[in-house]
Design a protein around this motif. Structure first.
Motif, PDB file in Angstrom:
ATOM      1  N   SER A 101       0.827  -1.207   0.000  1.00 23.13           N
ATOM      2  CA  SER A 101       0.000   0.000   0.000  1.00 23.13           C
ATOM      3  C   SER A 101       0.860   1.255   0.000  1.00 23.13           C
ATOM      4  CB  SER A 101      -0.913  -0.015   1.228  1.00 23.13           C
ATOM      5  OG  SER A 101      -1.695   1.156   1.273  1.00 23.13           O
ATOM      6  N   TRP A 102       1.993   1.197   0.713  1.00 21.98           N
ATOM      7  CA  TRP A 102       2.931   2.317   0.778  1.00 21.98           C
ATOM      8  C   TRP A 102       4.319   1.802   0.411  1.00 21.98           C
ATOM      9  CZ3 TRP A 102       1.645   7.392   2.402  1.00 21.98           C
ATOM     10  CH2 TRP A 102       0.324   7.553   2.821  1.00 21.98           C
ATOM     11  N   ILE A 103       5.127   2.641  -0.220  1.00 28.39           N
ATOM     12  CA  ILE A 103       6.467   2.246  -0.642  1.00 28.39           C
ATOM     13  C   ILE A 103       7.459   3.368  -0.363  1.00 28.39           C
ATOM     14  CG2 ILE A 103       5.558   0.757  -2.479  1.00 28.39           C
ATOM     15  CD1 ILE A 103       6.446   2.985  -4.462  1.00 28.39           C
ATOM     16  N   ASP A 104       8.750   3.077  -0.588  1.00 27.62           N
ATOM     17  CA  ASP A 104       9.790   4.116  -0.516  1.00 27.62           C
ATOM     18  C   ASP A 104       9.634   5.060  -1.706  1.00 27.62           C
ATOM     19  OD1 ASP A 104      11.270   3.272   1.775  1.00 27.62           O
ATOM     20  OD2 ASP A 104      12.070   1.615   0.584  1.00 27.62           O
ATOM     21  N   PRO A 105      10.029   6.326  -1.564  1.00 26.05           N
ATOM     22  CA  PRO A 105       9.900   7.273  -2.680  1.00 26.05           C
ATOM     23  C   PRO A 105      10.948   7.077  -3.781  1.00 26.05           C
ATOM     24  CG  PRO A 105      10.899   8.349  -0.804  1.00 26.05           C
ATOM     25  CD  PRO A 105      10.464   6.990  -0.333  1.00 26.05           C
ATOM     26  N   VAL A 106      12.037   6.393  -3.460  1.00 28.88           N
ATOM     27  CA  VAL A 106      13.076   6.069  -4.444  1.00 28.88           C
ATOM     28  C   VAL A 106      13.625   4.685  -4.132  1.00 28.88           C
ATOM     29  CG1 VAL A 106      13.810   8.414  -5.037  1.00 28.88           C
ATOM     30  CG2 VAL A 106      14.778   7.279  -3.016  1.00 28.88           C
ATOM     31  N   LYS A 107      14.343   4.116  -5.120  1.00 29.59           N
ATOM     32  CA  LYS A 107      14.968   2.813  -4.923  1.00 29.59           C
ATOM     33  C   LYS A 107      16.485   2.981  -4.857  1.00 29.59           C
ATOM     34  CE  LYS A 107      11.305   0.399  -7.460  1.00 29.59           C
ATOM     35  NZ  LYS A 107      10.993  -0.479  -8.627  1.00 29.59           N
ATOM     36  N   LYS A 108      17.158   2.040  -4.172  1.00 24.94           N
ATOM     37  CA  LYS A 108      18.626   2.037  -4.074  1.00 24.94           C
ATOM     38  C   LYS A 108      19.142   3.395  -3.582  1.00 24.94           C
ATOM     39  CE  LYS A 108      19.276  -1.415  -7.685  1.00 24.94           C
ATOM     40  NZ  LYS A 108      19.933  -1.744  -8.991  1.00 24.94           N
ATOM     41  N   TYR A 109      18.803   3.709  -2.368  1.00 29.55           N
ATOM     42  CA  TYR A 109      19.158   5.003  -1.774  1.00 29.55           C
ATOM     43  C   TYR A 109      20.015   4.804  -0.529  1.00 29.55           C
ATOM     44  CZ  TYR A 109      15.392   3.450   1.264  1.00 29.55           C
ATOM     45  OH  TYR A 109      14.604   2.700   2.101  1.00 29.55           O
ATOM     46  N   ARG A 110      20.486   5.922  -0.029  1.00 31.39           N
ATOM     47  CA  ARG A 110      21.157   5.964   1.279  1.00 31.39           C
ATOM     48  C   ARG A 110      20.524   7.085   2.064  1.00 31.39           C
ATOM     49  NH1 ARG A 110      25.017   9.184   3.191  1.00 31.39           N
ATOM     50  NH2 ARG A 110      25.478  10.020   1.105  1.00 31.39           N
ATOM     51  N   LEU A 111      20.133   6.797   3.298  1.00 32.29           N
ATOM     52  CA  LEU A 111      19.532   7.844   4.133  1.00 32.29           C
ATOM     53  C   LEU A 111      20.630   8.822   4.556  1.00 32.29           C
ATOM     54  CD1 LEU A 111      17.124   5.758   6.439  1.00 32.29           C
ATOM     55  CD2 LEU A 111      16.568   7.035   4.353  1.00 32.29           C
ATOM     56  N   SER A 112      20.332  10.100   4.401  1.00 33.97           N
ATOM     57  CA  SER A 112      21.293  11.116   4.833  1.00 33.97           C
ATOM     58  C   SER A 112      20.662  11.953   5.946  1.00 33.97           C
ATOM     59  CB  SER A 112      21.750  11.966   3.639  1.00 33.97           C
ATOM     60  OG  SER A 112      20.651  12.459   2.910  1.00 33.97           O
ATOM     61  N   ALA A 113      20.429  13.225   5.734  1.00 36.55           N
ATOM     62  CA  ALA A 113      19.876  14.061   6.805  1.00 36.55           C
ATOM     63  C   ALA A 113      18.497  13.547   7.217  1.00 36.55           C
ATOM     64  CB  ALA A 113      19.787  15.505   6.338  1.00 36.55           C
ATOM     65  N   ILE A 225       5.615  15.593   9.819  1.00 37.16           N
ATOM     66  CA  ILE A 225       5.847  14.630  10.903  1.00 37.16           C
ATOM     67  C   ILE A 225       6.986  13.710  10.457  1.00 37.16           C
ATOM     68  CG2 ILE A 225       3.443  14.702  11.684  1.00 37.16           C
ATOM     69  CD1 ILE A 225       2.983  12.043  10.234  1.00 37.16           C
ATOM     70  N   ASP A 226       7.470  12.872  11.360  1.00 36.34           N
ATOM     71  CA  ASP A 226       8.597  11.999  11.036  1.00 36.34           C
ATOM     72  C   ASP A 226       8.203  11.034   9.901  1.00 36.34           C
ATOM     73  OD1 ASP A 226      10.662  10.188  10.898  1.00 36.34           O
ATOM     74  OD2 ASP A 226      10.841   9.928  13.070  1.00 36.34           O
ATOM     75  N   PRO A 227       8.782  11.189   8.702  1.00 37.84           N
ATOM     76  CA  PRO A 227       8.368  10.351   7.577  1.00 37.84           C
ATOM     77  C   PRO A 227       8.841   8.903   7.680  1.00 37.84           C
ATOM     78  CG  PRO A 227      10.183  11.759   6.933  1.00 37.84           C
ATOM     79  CD  PRO A 227       9.785  12.189   8.312  1.00 37.84           C
ATOM     80  N   VAL A 228       9.997   8.680   8.286  1.00 38.10           N
ATOM     81  CA  VAL A 228      10.513   7.322   8.424  1.00 38.10           C
ATOM     82  C   VAL A 228       9.640   6.521   9.372  1.00 38.10           C
ATOM     83  CG1 VAL A 228      12.455   5.922   9.222  1.00 38.10           C
ATOM     84  CG2 VAL A 228      12.878   7.950   7.820  1.00 38.10           C
ATOM     85  N   ALA A 229       9.298   7.107  10.505  1.00 36.47           N
ATOM     86  CA  ALA A 229       8.431   6.421  11.465  1.00 36.47           C
ATOM     87  C   ALA A 229       7.069   6.136  10.833  1.00 36.47           C
ATOM     88  CB  ALA A 229       8.266   7.270  12.724  1.00 36.47           C
ATOM     89  N   PHE A 230       6.575   7.105  10.046  1.00 28.72           N
ATOM     90  CA  PHE A 230       5.275   6.934   9.397  1.00 28.72           C
ATOM     91  C   PHE A 230       5.324   5.768   8.411  1.00 28.72           C
ATOM     92  CE2 PHE A 230       2.375   7.625   5.882  1.00 28.72           C
ATOM     93  CZ  PHE A 230       1.178   7.912   6.521  1.00 28.72           C
ATOM     94  N   LEU A 231       6.333   5.738   7.537  1.00 26.12           N
ATOM     95  CA  LEU A 231       6.434   4.679   6.535  1.00 26.12           C
ATOM     96  C   LEU A 231       6.638   3.309   7.181  1.00 26.12           C
ATOM     97  CD1 LEU A 231       8.584   6.358   3.722  1.00 26.12           C
ATOM     98  CD2 LEU A 231       6.126   5.902   3.712  1.00 26.12           C
ATOM     99  N   ARG A 232       7.439   3.263   8.233  1.00 26.43           N
ATOM    100  CA  ARG A 232       7.653   1.981   8.916  1.00 26.43           C
ATOM    101  C   ARG A 232       6.356   1.478   9.554  1.00 26.43           C
ATOM    102  NH1 ARG A 232      13.638   3.375  11.564  1.00 26.43           N
ATOM    103  NH2 ARG A 232      14.824   2.892   9.645  1.00 26.43           N
ATOM    104  N   ALA A 233       5.541   2.392  10.016  1.00 20.56           N
ATOM    105  CA  ALA A 233       4.242   2.007  10.577  1.00 20.56           C
ATOM    106  C   ALA A 233       3.315   1.443   9.506  1.00 20.56           C
ATOM    107  CB  ALA A 233       3.586   3.190  11.269  1.00 20.56           C
ATOM    108  N   LYS A 234       3.582   1.802   8.260  1.00 22.83           N
ATOM    109  CA  LYS A 234       2.802   1.298   7.121  1.00 22.83           C
ATOM    110  C   LYS A 234       3.393   0.013   6.542  1.00 22.83           C
ATOM    111  CE  LYS A 234      -0.211   4.667   7.003  1.00 22.83           C
ATOM    112  NZ  LYS A 234      -1.652   4.429   7.282  1.00 22.83           N
ATOM    113  N   GLY A 235       4.461  -0.480   7.160  1.00 23.13           N
ATOM    114  CA  GLY A 235       5.069  -1.731   6.684  1.00 23.13           C
ATOM    115  C   GLY A 235       6.209  -1.541   5.725  1.00 23.13           C
ATOM    116  N   VAL A 236       6.652  -0.306   5.518  1.00 19.99           N
ATOM    117  CA  VAL A 236       7.763  -0.048   4.596  1.00 19.99           C
ATOM    118  C   VAL A 236       9.087  -0.181   5.362  1.00 19.99           C
ATOM    119  CG1 VAL A 236       8.819   1.600   3.017  1.00 19.99           C
ATOM    120  CG2 VAL A 236       6.334   1.544   3.297  1.00 19.99           C
ATOM    121  N   LYS A 237      10.015  -0.941   4.795  1.00 25.06           N
ATOM    122  CA  LYS A 237      11.301  -1.134   5.453  1.00 25.06           C
ATOM    123  C   LYS A 237      12.278  -0.061   4.977  1.00 25.06           C
ATOM    124  CE  LYS A 237      10.661  -6.113   5.890  1.00 25.06           C
ATOM    125  NZ  LYS A 237      11.194  -7.466   5.558  1.00 25.06           N
ATOM    126  N   VAL A 238      12.163   1.106   5.579  1.00 32.39           N
ATOM    127  CA  VAL A 238      13.021   2.233   5.192  1.00 32.39           C
ATOM    128  C   VAL A 238      14.429   2.033   5.766  1.00 32.39           C
ATOM    129  CG1 VAL A 238      13.309   4.725   5.263  1.00 32.39           C
ATOM    130  CG2 VAL A 238      11.004   3.731   5.238  1.00 32.39           C
TER     131      VAL A 238
END
Length: 238
Positions: A101-113, A225-238
């Motif tokens: 239902s929800w996904i990462d906004p890009v593929k093959k990335y590295r989290l920075s700031a 709001i915190d986007p990583v926490a939000f996506l992880r709550a949706k099942g996305v493995k950020v």
């Protein structure tokens, strides 16, 4: 020697008797012949009637067999269609269940700031999550929705964001994508989860190629709001 004489009247009587007998015999023969003919006609008629009845019975039986076969074929076709429909519904349900239902906004990335990170690059703290990717990387809609902002100057949120997009997802949730090199959607356009909406870049207040991503409660700056926490709550493995 005397000669016996038969009276004439007596001879006449005998002749009449013989004639009567012959006539009677002839009548019996005629009557018998007619009876035999009538019997033959009756037998022939009976045979024709039996043949007609047998043919009619055979035709009726054949018609019943044909109707039964047609009914059986129709039932088999209906059962096959129902089975195919059920299989299609199961396949669709499985595909829907398998599709995220929800996904990462890009593929093959590295989290920075990260969100709420302090630093001299921002007025107060960082308002989203940065995904370090090369310029020209496809940017995807994290969830289906409607584009409510798209354009330069942060799509109205200020020049620091460069080219930006905001998508409304419903239930008070919006996603924002910034520092884009190219925008591929327009305001009012409905997009699906995973649809390419832009290319990443280095526009606006950016220290290098990356995607700045936010989850907001309104379409405007200041509601992140915190986007990583939000996506992880949706099942996305950020």
């Amino acid at each position: 020697m005397s000669q016996r004489v038969t009276p004439r009247s007596s001879r006449t009587s005998r002749l009449r008797i013989r004639a009567s007998v012959l006539a009677a015999g002839l009548g019996v023969s005629v009557a018998l012949g007619a009876g035999v003919a009538n019997a033959a006609d009756t037998t022939a008629a009976s045979g024709v009637a039996s043949a007609v009845q047998a043919q009619a019975a055979a035709q009726a039986k054949a018609a019943q067999a044909k109707a039964a076969a047609a009914k059986k074929a129709a039932e088999a076709k209906k059962a096959a269609e129902a089975k195919a429909k059920k299989a299609a519904a199961a396949k669709k349900a499985a595909a829907k269940k398998a599709a995220p239902s929800w996904i990462d906004p890009v593929k093959k990335y590295r989290l920075s700031a990260s969100f709420a990170q302090a630093g001299g690059m921002w007025q107060s703290t960082h308002s989203g999550q940065d995904f370090a990717v090369p310029s020209g990387t496809p940017v995807l809609a994290v969830h289906g929705g409607t584009v409510v902002k798209a354009g330069g100057n942060g799509a109205g949120d200020g020049p620091a964001y460069g080219n930006a997009i905001v998508i409304k997802h419903g239930n008070g949730t919006y996603s924002q994508y910034a520092h884009l090199s190219r925008i591929d959607v327009r305001i009012g356009q409905v997009v699906k989860t995973g649809q390419k909406i832009a290319l990443s870049g280095n526009t606006g207040n950016s220290s290098g190629p990356h995607l700045h991503f936010e989850i907001r409660t309104t379409p405007n700056y200041g509601s992140a709001i915190d986007p990583v926490a939000f996506l992880r709550a949706k099942g996305v493995k950020v």
